[in-house]
Design an enzyme around this catalytic site. Structure first.
Site, short mmCIF file in Angstrom:
data_model
loop_
_atom_site.label_atom_id
_atom_site.label_comp_id
_atom_site.label_asym_id
_atom_site.label_seq_id
_atom_site.Cartn_x
_atom_site.Cartn_y
_atom_site.Cartn_z
N CYS A 1 -4.95 6.42 -3.99
CA CYS A 1 -4.28 5.11 -4.03
C CYS A 1 -2.84 5.22 -4.50
O CYS A 1 -2.66 5.80 -5.77
CB CYS A 1 -4.74 4.04 -4.95
SG CYS A 1 -4.04 2.53 -4.86
N CYS B 1 0.82 -1.29 0.00
CA CYS B 1 0.12 -0.12 0.16
C CYS B 1 0.92 1.31 0.09
O CYS B 1 1.79 1.37 1.10
CB CYS B 1 -0.83 -0.12 1.32
SG CYS B 1 -1.95 1.55 1.36
N1 LIG Z 1 -6.55 -2.27 -1.45
C1 LIG Z 1 -5.23 -2.66 -2.32
C2 LIG Z 1 -4.00 -2.34 -1.66
C3 LIG Z 1 -4.17 -0.78 -0.93
C4 LIG Z 1 -3.53 0.11 -2.13
C5 LIG Z 1 -3.30 1.43 -1.47
N2 LIG Z 1 -4.22 2.34 -1.00
C6 LIG Z 1 -2.17 2.31 -1.91
O1 LIG Z 1 -2.03 3.44 -1.36
O2 LIG Z 1 -1.20 1.87 -2.82
C7 LIG Z 1 -5.12 -4.10 -2.50
O3 LIG Z 1 -5.45 -5.05 -1.52
O4 LIG Z 1 -5.04 -4.51 -3.61
#
Ligand SMILES: N[C@@H](CCC[C@H](N)C(=O)O)C(=O)O
Length: 284
Positions: free
Chosen positions: A213, A74
């Protein structure tokens, strides 16, 4: 009772817990994420981040999404974890930590953190695949930046966030295309600045559009670079803030993304037993 810190990276919000003593195992962390990440009924967050011991790095960061699933990596969360570790005196301002999606090098400067993410192999990236969902045809790129990402370049922004949520959910659920799911990024090249992408991300595990993200910002920048629409320096504007992405090519098909953005400390939270309970207004 569990003490944690509410933090966010560009509005992607997390509860961060020090689990260096390994007091909670993976199933307890997953259960805690499902309970306390509920909006309104509990504290609310996109996910729960845990810092655990590592044999080869300063610590290990684990991410449990709002639905309790564990994500390998993340980006926005990694900035929060780095600032948390520095603030708590676990490490100095510069550190390397482990994630299931590769090692991350971080430098904390006030409420901003720069991350060198694990190298990304672009050899296995798919650049122009097609899918139809909800009556809409999409061309998407697919690549793994710690976690799987589909990136769709749009010509204009004509959909609401609610509509992106419906489309993102439908695409992410296509088991034939994404057997382990995917985060879905809707990217738009800025008409004013050729180095800027506007990106809205539907996140796997949160099962909704989030305000930002980090790995999605990096994935969009890499996909854009591979498609020739941006260069190696990309300003990614998310609804919750800006992620600056800088790409260094280690080999012709291996790139190291640098991700820089905010990591805010919002509140010290002591989770009480009722944070884990179902809403008392609901019939049993
Ligand atoms: N929800 C995602 C991982 C999280 C990504 C995140 N918010 C970021 O900032 O990179 C997953 O489980 O694929």
């Amino acid at each position: 009772m569990i003490d944690c810190l509410k933090m966010n990276g560009n509005g992607n919000d997390f509860l961060v817990v020090d689990n260096l003593s390994l007091a909670m195992d993976a199933s307890a962390l997953a259960r805690a994420a499902r309970a306390v990440c509920r909006r309104r009924e509990s504290v609310g967050a996109d996910g729960l981040l845990a810092l655990e011991p590592s044999e080869r790095a300063a610590f290990r960061m684990r991410l449990f999404n709002r639905d309790g699933s564990e994500g390998e990596m993340c980006g926005n969360g990694a900035r929060c974890a780095a600032r948390f570790a520095f603030d708590r005196g676990i490490v100095g301002r510069e550190m390397t930590f482990e994630t299931r999606g590769g090692d991350v090098h971080a430098v904390v400067r006030g409420n901003r953190v720069a991350l060198d993410l694990a190298p990304v192999s672009t050899g296995s990236a798919v650049l122009k695949a097609h899918a139809s969902v909800e009556g809409c045809d999409f061309t998407y790129a697919f690549l793994v930046v710690g976690v799987p990402h589909a990136v769709i370049f749009e010509r204009e922004r004509r959909r609401s966030i609610a509509e992106y949520a419906v489309l993102g959910r439908a695409l992410r659920s296509r088991q034939d295309l994404f057997p382990v799911g995917a985060n879905v990024n809707f990217a738009l090249l800025s008409s004013e600045d050729s180095g800027t992408l506007d990106v809205v991300t539907y996140e796997r595990g949160v099962e909704d559009v989030t305000l930002s993200c980090g790995t999605g910002s990096a994935a969009s920048a890499i996909a854009g670079r591979l498609l020739g629409v941006v260069g190696d320096e990309v300003r990614v504007v998310n609804p919750g803030g800006v992620n600056d992405v800088s790409l260094t090519w280690i080999e012709t098909d291996v790139v190291q993304p640098r991700l820089e953005g905010g990591a805010l400390m919002i509140a010290e939270v002591r989770l009480l037993p009722e944070a884990f309970e179902a809403d008392c207004r609901r019939p049993a």
